[in-house]
Design a protein around this motif. Structure first.
Motif, PDB file in Angstrom:
ATOM      1  N   ARG A   1     -41.252 103.509 -34.106  1.00  0.00           N
ATOM      2  CA  ARG A   1     -40.677 102.248 -34.558  1.00  0.00           C
ATOM      3  C   ARG A   1     -41.723 101.312 -35.139  1.00  0.00           C
ATOM      4  O   ARG A   1     -41.401 100.434 -35.913  1.00  0.00           O
TER       5      ARG A   1
ATOM      6  N   ILE B   1     -34.907 102.647 -41.287  1.00  0.00           N
ATOM      7  CA  ILE B   1     -34.920 103.822 -40.424  1.00  0.00           C
ATOM      8  C   ILE B   1     -36.355 104.293 -40.268  1.00  0.00           C
ATOM      9  O   ILE B   1     -37.069 104.522 -41.257  1.00  0.00           O
TER      10      ILE B   1
ATOM     11  N   GLU C   1     -36.184 109.148 -36.411  1.00  0.00           N
ATOM     12  CA  GLU C   1     -34.897 108.701 -35.876  1.00  0.00           C
ATOM     13  C   GLU C   1     -33.777 109.651 -36.304  1.00  0.00           C
ATOM     14  O   GLU C   1     -33.844 110.285 -37.360  1.00  0.00           O
TER      15      GLU C   1
ATOM     16  N   VAL D   1     -29.933 109.060 -36.992  1.00  0.00           N
ATOM     17  CA  VAL D   1     -28.999 107.939 -37.139  1.00  0.00           C
ATOM     18  C   VAL D   1     -27.666 108.443 -37.680  1.00  0.00           C
ATOM     19  O   VAL D   1     -27.625 109.197 -38.665  1.00  0.00           O
TER      20      VAL D   1
ATOM     21  N   GLU E   1     -28.825 108.978 -31.911  1.00  0.00           N
ATOM     22  CA  GLU E   1     -29.373 108.020 -30.950  1.00  0.00           C
ATOM     23  C   GLU E   1     -28.956 106.603 -31.355  1.00  0.00           C
ATOM     24  O   GLU E   1     -28.880 105.715 -30.529  1.00  0.00           O
ATOM     25  N   ARG E   2     -28.765 106.467 -32.634  1.00  0.00           N
ATOM     26  CA  ARG E   2     -28.471 105.141 -33.173  1.00  0.00           C
ATOM     27  C   ARG E   2     -27.253 105.273 -34.079  1.00  0.00           C
ATOM     28  O   ARG E   2     -27.111 106.268 -34.795  1.00  0.00           O
TER      29      ARG E   2
ATOM     30  N   ASP F   1     -25.096  97.966 -35.721  1.00  0.00           N
ATOM     31  CA  ASP F   1     -26.255  98.839 -35.887  1.00  0.00           C
ATOM     32  C   ASP F   1     -27.028  98.778 -34.583  1.00  0.00           C
ATOM     33  O   ASP F   1     -27.721  97.801 -34.312  1.00  0.00           O
ATOM     34  N   ASP F   2     -26.877  99.815 -33.766  1.00  0.00           N
ATOM     35  CA  ASP F   2     -27.495  99.744 -32.444  1.00  0.00           C
ATOM     36  C   ASP F   2     -27.534 101.134 -31.831  1.00  0.00           C
ATOM     37  O   ASP F   2     -27.038 102.092 -32.421  1.00  0.00           O
ATOM     38  N   THR F   3     -28.076 101.217 -30.622  1.00  0.00           N
ATOM     39  CA  THR F   3     -28.048 102.501 -29.918  1.00  0.00           C
ATOM     40  C   THR F   3     -26.605 102.819 -29.543  1.00  0.00           C
ATOM     41  O   THR F   3     -25.750 101.922 -29.467  1.00  0.00           O
TER      42      THR F   3
END
Ligand SMILES: Nc1ncnc2c1ncn2[C@@H]1O[C@H](COP(=O)(O)OP(=O)(O)OP(=O)(O)O)[C@@H](O)[C@H]1O
Length: 362
Positions: A27, A55, A59, A61, A224-225, A237-239
């Protein structure tokens, strides 16, 4: 609406061939994909409206959204197939229309045009030939359960087999990021599992994945996201856990002849926002399940088999796409499916990540 049909995009080896320990998204590293204030119109339709998204490398997504939400448009901008009307898109720090940016990209479009008279191994050889260190054809085909079809013309493959080949082609150049637009649509359960495993393996080796899917269980199983897009706007937009938590709706299941009467639960209990009845089995949705259960016990209504649990991603998604987005007249994105799910009365508003709250003007 689909991206233009075409084979997987050229890519370049940026990842080790062997699986590494599960990737931890870097991140703090510069984003591998960066979408900043992007708007894309098709005539009067605003397919994407001031969308921003970052991103990080590594990740995985998932992009969720109803038909016409803007998912494929977003991927086509990230892959450099289209350019935004305003805002910027960066892939590995470069403009994705710059060929150098796409050397690290693998892509499986929603519709894939495979040359019908070429054999499976020839297509893999051909695409792999664009890269300095492609995955060996036999190894790739084996990984995707296509080894026995190596000598078959692609025109003779089933739809599911073609889909598997299309995803395999996205990986042949050992890309550092892959874009998968509905990768498992039309696949049976076994074929889907093969693809899920391939995506997980790729991610575990450090690869970045951006995928769209209509299968909520697919996003729940892989991502994961989660980025929820609706009418061209990022609504959340989150886990995965945070998305489910954010909605805050819980599902209460019980058996009760008294509550199985249409309208009985909603009328009696203000905490209940939605009810589904099957025989004497009653499923209730409530943002205040504790309060509902307390009042239910106090009411003396007979019931048994009580279960309370959190919402599924599907329920969370229904809540998110139910809140209307207000746009300037004449520019509203058109969803072929018409209105999205009806927001249950009294359901909590979901705070969007990059979208206005319900009723705000953009
Ligand atoms: N080439 C095009 N010409 C005109 N309108 C387009 C074009 N491409 C997309 N659109 C419109 O832009 C909006 C977003 O489309 P997009 O294909 O990105 O949605 P999506 O979320 O991928 O949908 P689906 O899940 O059905 O594939 C839709 O209203 C669509 O009709």
């Amino acid at each position: 609406m689909s991206q233009p049909a075409q084979p997987a995009q050229p890519a370049q080896p940026a990842q080790p061939a062997q699986p590494a320990p599960p990737a931890q998204p870097a991140r703090s590293a510069p984003p591998i994909i960066e979408v900043s204030g992007v708007t894309r119109r098709f005539g009067p339709v605003v397919a994407l409206d001031d969308v921003s998204l970052q991103i990080a490398p590594g990740e995985l997504v998932g992009i969720l959204g109803p038909n016409g939400a803007g998912k494929s448009t977003l991927l086509s901008l990230v892959s450099g197939q289209r350019k935004p009307d305003s805002g910027t898109v960066r892939l590995c720090g470069l403009d994705p229309r710059d060929a150098a940016a796409r050397t690290s990209l693998g892509l499986t479009p929603q519709e894939t045009g495979l040359p019908a008279t070429l054999k499976v191994r020839e297509v893999v050889d051909y695409i792999g030939g664009h890269y300095p260190d492609p995955v060996p054809t036999a190894e790739l085909l084996e990984q995707f359960g296509l080894g026995e079809l190596a000598g078959r013309q692609t025109g003779g493959m089933s739809g599911g087999q073609k889909r598997r080949l299309a995803v395999a082609l996205a990986l042949v150049g050992r890309p550092s990021v892959i874009l998968l637009d509905e990768p498992t649509t039309g696949l049976d359960v076994n074929a889907r599992q093969v693809l899920w495993q391939a995506i997980r393996d790729y991610h575990a080796s450090g690869g970045t994945v951006l995928l769209t899917s209509h299968y909520l269980e697919e996003v729940q199983a892989l991502a994961e996201r989660v980025v929820v897009v609706d009418q061209g706007v990022v609504r959340a937009d989150d886990t995965m856990d945070a998305i489910l938590e954010q909605v805050g709706v819980r599902r209460v299941v019980l058996h009760s002849a008294g509550l199985a009467v249409p309208g009985a639960a909603e009328t009696r209990f203000p905490q209940v926002t939605r009810v589904q009845v099957s025989g004497d089995r009653v499923e209730l949705f409530s943002p205040d399940a504790d309060g509902f259960v307390r009042e239910l016990v106090a009411s003396g209504i007979d019931f048994h088999g009580l279960e309370v649990r959190g919402a599924t991603l599907e329920e969370a998604f229904e809540q998110m796409v139910a809140a209307p987005t207000v746009r300037p007249a004449g520019t509203r994105a058109v969803s072929p499916s018409g209105s999205p799910a009806v927001r249950p009365t009294g359901a909590p508003a979901v705070r969007p990540a990059a979208a206005p709250a319900r009723g705000e003007q953009r």
